[in-house]
Design an enzyme around this catalytic site. Structure first.
Site, PDB file in Angstrom:
ATOM      1  N   PHE A  48      10.046   9.679  52.289  1.00 57.44           N
ATOM      2  CA  PHE A  48      10.462   8.435  51.651  1.00 57.44           C
ATOM      3  C   PHE A  48      10.220   7.204  52.508  1.00 57.44           C
ATOM      4  O   PHE A  48       9.832   6.156  52.004  1.00 57.44           O
ATOM      5  CB  PHE A  48      11.954   8.508  51.285  1.00 57.44           C
ATOM      6  CG  PHE A  48      12.233   9.391  50.112  1.00 57.44           C
ATOM      7  CD1 PHE A  48      12.323   8.872  48.841  1.00 57.44           C
ATOM      8  CD2 PHE A  48      12.398  10.755  50.276  1.00 57.44           C
ATOM      9  CE1 PHE A  48      12.570   9.677  47.745  1.00 57.44           C
ATOM     10  CE2 PHE A  48      12.648  11.584  49.195  1.00 57.44           C
ATOM     11  CZ  PHE A  48      12.732  11.043  47.926  1.00 57.44           C
ATOM     12  N   ARG A  49      10.427   7.332  53.832  1.00 59.71           N
ATOM     13  CA  ARG A  49      10.512   6.123  54.650  1.00 59.71           C
ATOM     14  C   ARG A  49       9.420   5.947  55.686  1.00 59.71           C
ATOM     15  O   ARG A  49       9.463   4.985  56.443  1.00 59.71           O
ATOM     16  CB  ARG A  49      11.890   6.090  55.342  1.00 59.71           C
ATOM     17  CG  ARG A  49      13.016   5.868  54.347  1.00 59.71           C
ATOM     18  CD  ARG A  49      14.386   6.017  54.964  1.00 59.71           C
ATOM     19  NE  ARG A  49      15.412   5.678  53.992  1.00 59.71           N
ATOM     20  CZ  ARG A  49      15.808   6.483  53.018  1.00 59.71           C
ATOM     21  NH1 ARG A  49      15.271   7.680  52.893  1.00 59.71           N
ATOM     22  NH2 ARG A  49      16.730   6.108  52.156  1.00 59.71           N
ATOM     23  N   VAL A 121      14.331  18.589  47.527  1.00 52.27           N
ATOM     24  CA  VAL A 121      14.565  19.090  46.170  1.00 52.27           C
ATOM     25  C   VAL A 121      13.379  19.901  45.654  1.00 52.27           C
ATOM     26  O   VAL A 121      13.323  20.236  44.477  1.00 52.27           O
ATOM     27  CB  VAL A 121      14.850  17.915  45.195  1.00 52.27           C
ATOM     28  CG1 VAL A 121      16.114  17.164  45.592  1.00 52.27           C
ATOM     29  CG2 VAL A 121      13.660  16.948  45.130  1.00 52.27           C
ATOM     30  N   HIS A 137      20.844  17.754  47.741  1.00 50.21           N
ATOM     31  CA  HIS A 137      20.449  16.771  46.728  1.00 50.21           C
ATOM     32  C   HIS A 137      19.919  17.412  45.456  1.00 50.21           C
ATOM     33  O   HIS A 137      19.245  16.751  44.664  1.00 50.21           O
ATOM     34  CB  HIS A 137      19.410  15.809  47.319  1.00 50.21           C
ATOM     35  CG  HIS A 137      19.948  14.985  48.452  1.00 50.21           C
ATOM     36  ND1 HIS A 137      19.165  14.511  49.483  1.00 50.21           N
ATOM     37  CD2 HIS A 137      21.209  14.562  48.717  1.00 50.21           C
ATOM     38  CE1 HIS A 137      19.922  13.829  50.329  1.00 50.21           C
ATOM     39  NE2 HIS A 137      21.165  13.844  49.876  1.00 50.21           N
ATOM     40  N   CYS A 145      20.622  19.586  29.703  1.00 52.53           N
ATOM     41  CA  CYS A 145      20.831  18.632  28.620  1.00 52.53           C
ATOM     42  C   CYS A 145      22.126  17.865  28.851  1.00 52.53           C
ATOM     43  O   CYS A 145      23.173  18.468  29.101  1.00 52.53           O
ATOM     44  CB  CYS A 145      20.874  19.374  27.282  1.00 52.53           C
ATOM     45  SG  CYS A 145      21.311  18.315  25.883  1.00 52.53           S
ATOM     46  N   CYS A 148      24.574  18.979  25.600  1.00 50.81           N
ATOM     47  CA  CYS A 148      25.152  20.320  25.420  1.00 50.81           C
ATOM     48  C   CYS A 148      25.081  21.193  26.674  1.00 50.81           C
ATOM     49  O   CYS A 148      25.520  22.340  26.656  1.00 50.81           O
ATOM     50  CB  CYS A 148      24.462  21.043  24.267  1.00 50.81           C
ATOM     51  SG  CYS A 148      22.760  21.569  24.617  1.00 50.81           S
ATOM     52  N   CYS A 170      19.720  20.652  20.701  1.00 45.55           N
ATOM     53  CA  CYS A 170      20.478  19.534  20.124  1.00 45.55           C
ATOM     54  C   CYS A 170      19.735  18.203  20.185  1.00 45.55           C
ATOM     55  O   CYS A 170      20.268  17.179  19.768  1.00 45.55           O
ATOM     56  CB  CYS A 170      21.834  19.415  20.817  1.00 45.55           C
ATOM     57  SG  CYS A 170      21.724  18.762  22.503  1.00 45.55           S
TER      58      CYS A 170
END
Length: 259
Positions: A48-49, A121, A137, A145, A148, A170
């Site tokens: 990220f950095r 992740v 994380h 969902c 539901c 759903c």
């Protein structure tokens, strides 16, 4: 001192650090690894950095910075734009486990490593064979969902005919099981991480700047005298470590199994 002698001195110093690290690992049977994005950069997943290659530093065509896009509020209010960024910048389905992941899995198989605590992740630790992985994380490989709570895998999200994946039961919006900005870490996950770190004989920290809280604060629970930091750049905890190695984490961990 000549350039050649200086290089030899540096090389001898590096060899000593590697030998010290290997000796510490050999005498321990309760090791915990705490890692961050740097563990997966050698698999082709940007962190990220980093100044040149980090997701936060690269130029992109999005009108919002990544920190905003990857927030709970943005997900709820601009779900389509969230998924456009998420699918293109956060998912690397073809990435493979590297030497760091494989070395950690082997340490666990030998009974020396008790847990991997990761901020990543991507699921590469599990791909390499690690069993006890605590994902602070969350993971891109689990999705649910919002309406539901039906569970879905990564392929379902990627193969969705629409940018925003919908539940096939759903029609509710599906959310990745990833902790976004503004969202708290799972309390049970934190408790498990603290338990392993607090009881560890040796704590190896790798591939993280230790700048993201509350995850970075977990290091403070370590009570042992074998704290090893492996990172290409300095961290705020270097002064507290028993051994600091500024090198490739794949190289360092992989060296444990070299003849």
């Amino acid at each position: 001192m000549t350039w050649e002698n200086a290089m030899n001195k540096e090389r001898r110093g590096e060899e000593c650090m590697y030998e010290d690290f290997k000796a510490m690992v050999n005498e321990c049977d309760n090791i915990v690894f705490f890692g961050g994005a740097g563990v997966s950069t050698e698999s082709g997943i940007p962190d990220f950095r980093s100044a040149d290659t980090g997701i936060y530093s690269e130029k992109n065509n999005y009108e919002y910075p990544p920190e905003v896009i990857l927030s709970h509020t943005f997900f709820m209010e601009h779900t389509e734009k969230f998924y456009e960024f998420y699918k293109s910048k956060m998912i690397y389905k073809d990435a493979k486990a590297n030497n760091a992941h494989k070395a950690l899995a082997r340490l666990e198989e030998e009974g020396k490593l008790k847990a991997v605590v990761t901020q990543n992740v991507d699921g590469l630790h599990q791909m390499a064979g690690s069993k006890n992985v605590i994902e602070l994380h969350g993971t891109i490989h689990k999705n649910y969902c919002l309406n539901c709570s039906e569970a879905f895998d990564l392929d379902y999200v990627l193969n969705s005919p629409e940018i925003v994946p919908k539940c096939n039961k759903c029609n509710g919006i599906i959310k990745p099981y990833v902790v976004l900005y503004e969202e708290p870490l799972d309390s049970y996950t934190i408790e498990e991480a603290v338990k392993y770190i607090k009881n560890a004989q040796m704590l190896i920290i790798g591939g993280t700047s230790l700048a993201v809280y509350p995850a970075a604060g977990l290091v403070q629970y370590y009570r042992g005298d074998k704290l090893v930091l492996i990172n290409k750049s300095a961290t705020p905890y270097d002064k507290n470590a028993n051994l600091v190695i500024n090198d490739s984490i794949g190289k360092v961990l992989g060296s444990l199994f070299e003849d």
